[in-house]
Scaffold this motif. Structure first.
Motif, PDB file in Angstrom:
ATOM      1  N   GLN A   1       2.381  17.157   8.537  1.00 39.77           N
ATOM      2  CA  GLN A   1       1.149  17.735   7.162  1.00 39.77           C
ATOM      3  C   GLN A   1       1.101  17.255   6.242  1.00 39.77           C
ATOM      4  N   ALA A   2       0.880  16.351   6.168  1.00 40.09           N
ATOM      5  CA  ALA A   2       0.299  15.320   4.900  1.00 40.09           C
ATOM      6  C   ALA A   2      -1.586  14.981   5.592  1.00 40.09           C
ATOM      7  N   GLN A   3      -2.282  14.539   3.833  1.00 37.63           N
ATOM      8  CA  GLN A   3      -3.186  14.599   4.711  1.00 37.63           C
ATOM      9  C   GLN A   3      -3.977  13.366   4.641  1.00 37.63           C
ATOM     10  N   ASN A   4      -3.159  12.062   4.623  1.00 37.59           N
ATOM     11  CA  ASN A   4      -3.674  10.894   4.063  1.00 37.59           C
ATOM     12  C   ASN A   4      -2.301  10.177   4.589  1.00 37.59           C
ATOM     13  N   LEU A   5      -2.418   8.767   5.389  1.00 41.55           N
ATOM     14  CA  LEU A   5      -1.530   7.925   6.129  1.00 41.55           C
ATOM     15  C   LEU A   5      -0.762   7.474   5.040  1.00 41.55           C
ATOM     16  N   ALA A   6      -1.184   6.884   3.786  1.00 39.10           N
ATOM     17  CA  ALA A   6       0.063   6.714   2.898  1.00 39.10           C
ATOM     18  C   ALA A   6       1.122   7.873   2.527  1.00 39.10           C
ATOM     19  N   GLU A   7       0.733   9.069   2.077  1.00 39.10           N
ATOM     20  CA  GLU A   7       1.525  10.379   1.946  1.00 39.10           C
ATOM     21  C   GLU A   7       2.102  10.547   2.728  1.00 39.10           C
ATOM     22  N   ARG A   8       2.370  10.693   3.825  1.00 38.84           N
ATOM     23  CA  ARG A   8       2.823  10.315   5.547  1.00 38.84           C
ATOM     24  C   ARG A   8       3.869   9.790   5.627  1.00 38.84           C
ATOM     25  N   ASN A   9       2.660   8.157   5.602  1.00 38.96           N
ATOM     26  CA  ASN A   9       4.799   6.952   5.303  1.00 38.96           C
ATOM     27  C   ASN A   9       5.264   6.956   4.355  1.00 38.96           C
ATOM     28  N   HIS A  10       5.447   7.960   3.216  1.00 38.05           N
ATOM     29  CA  HIS A  10       6.474   8.151   2.434  1.00 38.05           C
ATOM     30  C   HIS A  10       6.999   8.716   2.856  1.00 38.05           C
ATOM     31  N   LEU A  11       6.286   9.617   3.088  1.00 31.14           N
ATOM     32  CA  LEU A  11       7.287  11.130   3.527  1.00 31.14           C
ATOM     33  C   LEU A  11       8.428  11.309   4.858  1.00 31.14           C
TER      34      LEU A  11
ATOM     35  N   GLY B   1       0.791  -0.954   0.023  1.00 26.36           N
ATOM     36  CA  GLY B   1      -0.069   0.327   0.490  1.00 26.36           C
ATOM     37  C   GLY B   1       0.678   0.641   0.181  1.00 26.36           C
ATOM     38  N   SER B   2       2.126   1.515   0.152  1.00 31.79           N
ATOM     39  CA  SER B   2       3.434   2.487   0.338  1.00 31.79           C
ATOM     40  C   SER B   2       2.692   2.958  -1.350  1.00 31.79           C
ATOM     41  N   LEU B   3       3.575   4.376  -1.357  1.00 33.20           N
ATOM     42  CA  LEU B   3       2.874   5.589  -2.624  1.00 33.20           C
ATOM     43  C   LEU B   3       4.483   4.670  -3.742  1.00 33.20           C
ATOM     44  N   VAL B   4       4.253   5.094  -4.468  1.00 31.17           N
ATOM     45  CA  VAL B   4       5.385   4.799  -5.428  1.00 31.17           C
ATOM     46  C   VAL B   4       5.611   6.073  -6.678  1.00 31.17           C
TER      47      VAL B   4
END
Length: 390
Positions: free
Chosen positions: A364-374, A229-232
């Protein structure tokens, strides 16, 4: 012979025309929508045994009878019942497509964007309240109240002048950006609705541009996340997973729209997406031309978010320092400003600053996937700093 299952996708395609027919004959929107839902239930129950020769006509007639039943059950609506009590004559349903009336009604400026999206999904998309609630991760009762309030609002609206197509397109854009949640793929639903709108508006270039944009973005979806589920990031995506059929369709639609020489913001966005899709590798991306399209988009929208995306593109085309200079002209409070700054500092070789900014951006991320990526980017850079220091 086994009974044929009802094709729910084709059934949903009939909903806008049936609802529009009832509203056109004088039914108030809220009661008409309830009547159409009841007619759909009856269709699912009976069509598996014998599908009518004129499905839309069957639904219009059945929904109209349901509407009259609902109207008669409410004494406060007696005057309206007298006005619309004449049942439509039997025979094939009219071929005039009034779907566009519903788009304008559901995207009425008196509604909040959230209510307009929910009502569009319900009335035009044919989704159930439960499906919409799951997609937005809210209780079904909450979504039911939101839709009910929206229906009451538009019931008082007269469609005696052309609606605002830009508002309709904005609603569809919001639907697409919700992506996927629960058991409803809102990105796919937005594409379905955009196709329907494109067929209704007769080749409007901005409608075509929006549809092309959806297709080009959706084509990258299989490569956008890993199995966990992590972002690429776009530059790291396996382009062999991109759906070339959707890319080809989107490019053809975009080229036809641009040929009309009436450029709009969705066509410009689609042109940028097409340039990304055209690059066989991230290194082959034509960033110079992408910056030129962002310049067009800035002229069309004067949007701070567009300027932010342009700054990142400038960083790719002319180097990270040029990108940071463009970014410095913008408000640091913009969404994803900090993440963009972190990326450009990383490109510039300022690892310490980039790591610090990635941590701030994650908060500041708006969703969990984005927060995890950063967060992962920050940790990777900190590990690099530690290794270099050791």
């Amino acid at each position: 012979m086994a009974a044929d299952a009802v094709d729910e996708a084709k059934l949903r395609d009939l909903i806008p025309g049936v609802l529009a027919a009832l509203v056109h004959r004088g039914a108030d929107f809220a009661t008409a929508e309830d009547a159409v839902q009841e007619a759909l239930v009856r269709a699912v129950e009976t069509w598996s045994n014998r599908r009518p020769d004129d499905p839309k006509g069957w639904l219009v007639t059945t929904a109209w009878r349901c509407f009259l039943d609902l109207a008669r059950s409410d004494a406060a609506r007696r005057r309206r019942e007298l006005r619309v009590s004449e049942e439509p004559p039997p025979g094939p349903a009219a071929t005039v497509d009034e779907t566009l009336r519903l788009y304008f009604l559901c995207a009425h400026p008196s509604l909040t964007p959230a209510s307009a999206v929910a009502l569009t999904l319900r009335a035009v998309g044919g989704l159930t309240t439960r499906q919409i609630a799951q997609a937005y991760l809210v209780p079904e009762a909450t979504m039911a109240q939101r839709i009910s309030r929206a229906k009451r609002t538009v019931s008082e609206v007269r469609l005696d002048r052309p609606g605002d197509l830009r508002t309709v397109l904005r609603v569809l854009y919001l639907v697409f950006n919700e992506g996927y949640s629960g058991d409803v793929d809102l990105a796919a639903e937005a594409i379905r609705l955009a196709r329907q709108l494109a067929a209704t508006t007769g080749g409007d270039p901005e409608v075509a541009g929006l549809l092309a944009l959806f297709l080009l973005h959706h084509a990258r979806r299989p490569a956008r996340t890993r199995a966990d589920g992590s972002l690429v990031p776009l530059a790291d995506q396996d382009r062999g997973l991109w759906r070339r059929d959707l890319i080809a369709e989107g490019v053809v639609i975009l080229q036809a729209a641009l040929a009309r020489d009436r450029l709009g913001e969705y066509q410009a966005q689609a042109a940028i997406a097409a340039l990304h899709a055209d690059a066989r590798t991230a290194e082959e991306t034509d960033w110079v031309q992408i910056v030129e399209w962002y310049d067009e988009l800035v002229l069309l929208t004067d949007s701070p978010v567009v300027r932010l995306n342009r700054a990142v593109a400038v960083g790719e085309a002319d180097g990270p320092q040029a990108g940071l200079a463009a970014l410095a002209e913008l408000d640091p409070k913009l969404p994803r400003y900090t993440a963009s700054s972190a990326y450009l500092h990383e490109r510039a070789g300022d690892t310490a600053t980039a790591a610090r900014l990635y941590v701030e951006a994650a908060a500041q991320a708006q969703n969990l996937a984005e927060r995890n990526h950063l967060t992962l980017r920050a940790a990777t850079l900190r590990q690099r700093l530690s290794s270099e220091g050791g």
